[in-house]
Design an enzyme around this catalytic site. Structure first.
Site, PDB file in Angstrom:
ATOM      1  N   SER A  94       0.797  -1.225   0.000  1.00 44.87           N
ATOM      2  CA  SER A  94       0.000   0.000   0.000  1.00 44.87           C
ATOM      3  C   SER A  94       0.829   1.275   0.000  1.00 44.87           C
ATOM      4  CB  SER A  94      -0.933   0.023   1.219  1.00 44.87           C
ATOM      5  OG  SER A  94      -0.199  -0.076   2.421  1.00 44.87           O
ATOM      6  N   HIS A 124       1.332   5.013   6.292  1.00 42.76           N
ATOM      7  CA  HIS A 124       0.738   5.397   5.015  1.00 42.76           C
ATOM      8  C   HIS A 124       0.822   6.901   4.772  1.00 42.76           C
ATOM      9  CE1 HIS A 124      -1.259   1.565   6.170  1.00 42.76           C
ATOM     10  NE2 HIS A 124      -0.907   1.277   4.919  1.00 42.76           N
ATOM     11  N   ASP A 134      -0.973   8.104   8.875  1.00 44.02           N
ATOM     12  CA  ASP A 134      -0.745   7.357  10.115  1.00 44.02           C
ATOM     13  C   ASP A 134       0.753   7.089  10.206  1.00 44.02           C
ATOM     14  OD1 ASP A 134      -0.266   5.183   8.345  1.00 44.02           O
ATOM     15  OD2 ASP A 134      -2.352   4.540   8.473  1.00 44.02           O
ATOM     16  N   ASN A 179       4.777  -5.481   5.313  1.00 44.30           N
ATOM     17  CA  ASN A 179       3.799  -6.469   5.771  1.00 44.30           C
ATOM     18  C   ASN A 179       4.392  -7.853   5.968  1.00 44.30           C
ATOM     19  OD1 ASN A 179       1.669  -4.527   5.587  1.00 44.30           O
ATOM     20  ND2 ASN A 179       1.584  -4.869   3.383  1.00 44.30           N
ATOM     21  N   GLY A 218      -1.732  -4.273   1.476  1.00 43.78           N
ATOM     22  CA  GLY A 218      -1.847  -5.387   2.401  1.00 43.78           C
ATOM     23  C   GLY A 218      -1.022  -6.604   2.054  1.00 43.78           C
TER      24      GLY A 218
END
Length: 250
Positions: A14, A205, A202, A83, A52
């Site tokens: 992402s 991201h 955040d 991830n 993801g």
């Protein structure tokens, strides 16, 4: 797509393509506008990153579809790491084994009750590189982007883990490597901790501004590569200009 032009394929998570890749959730991955830095009359940029996904889960669920379209003279940019931690067989079950070795572990997957053999982060990177090169593509490995995590006035880097492992595999496989983790972190550190907050949604991201920074850093780094002619397709002045969300058209 120009059928006679080479294609730049980008694969990642992402931080490269967030959601639908159009900023609908306010978050952007840098691959969504990477094409803006290239001469569209001579090369096509296609962002195949999926939010993801880890090096392991992209390989199992998406890679074959991408690989089928790669031809001689194309380029593949590979960026994973965000991830690749967490559980191996429960929940999202997307983790790879740590490191770059050849070891594997067979686990029983919670979601379907069957076995799956899980390999190291480095193993999956090698598979992308070797399979793309076998089709005649030129591969560039990029380390994961830094998050908005600080230790004093310094961005925390992944020097001992995914950054290092990405570099190690790239070196062993003889392909160019771009240290996005460090290069982007330097940009944020120059702005300072408080100013950097405006570029993140955040801890990981990016908003539009942060994604633009990452995309420009990737393009700038390609221009500095001595062993990759992808730089010949970049328009340097496009890196220097400012952008807004209205510029992102496919």
């Amino acid at each position: 797509m120009n059928p006679t032009a080479p294609v730049v394929f980008t694969i990642g998570d992402s931080t490269m393509r967030n959601g639908a890749g159009n900023g609908s959730n306010g978050q952007w991955g840098w691959g969504s506008f990477f094409h803006l830095f290239f001469d569209a009359n001579r090369i096509t940029v296609e962002n195949f990153a999926v939010g993801g996904r880890s090096s392991r889960t992209f390989y199992s669920s998406h890679w074959n579809k991408v690989l089928a379209g790669i031809k001689k003279g194309d380029y593949l940019l590979v960026q994973f790491g965000h991830n690749d931690g967490g559980p191996l067989n429960t929940g999202r079950a997307r983790a790879s084994l740590r490191g770059t070795g050849n070891e594997s572990q067979t686990v029983i997957m919670e979601r379907h009750g069957g076995p799956e053999e899980v390999f190291t982060f480095g193993h999956y990177l090698r598979m992308y590189i070797r399979q793309a090169k076998a089709r005649g593509a030129n591969v560039i490995v990029l380390s994961l982007t830094p998050g908005n995590s600080w230790d004093g006035d310094k961005i925390i880097r992944s020097t001992e883990t995914y950054n290092n492992w990405s570099e190690e595999v790239a070196r062993e496989e003889g392909v160019p490597y771009i240290n996005m983790n460090d290069l982007v972190a330097r940009k944020y550190e120059a702005m300072g901790k408080e100013a950097t907050k405006a570029y993140f949604a955040d801890r990981v991201h990016t908003l539009f501004g942060g994604a633009i920074i990452c995309g420009k850093v990737a393009a700038e780094a390609i221009l500095q590569l001595t062993d990759c002619d992808l730089k010949n397709y970049i328009i340097p002045q496009n890196i220097e200009r400012s952008y807004n969300e209205n510029d992102i058209k496919r």
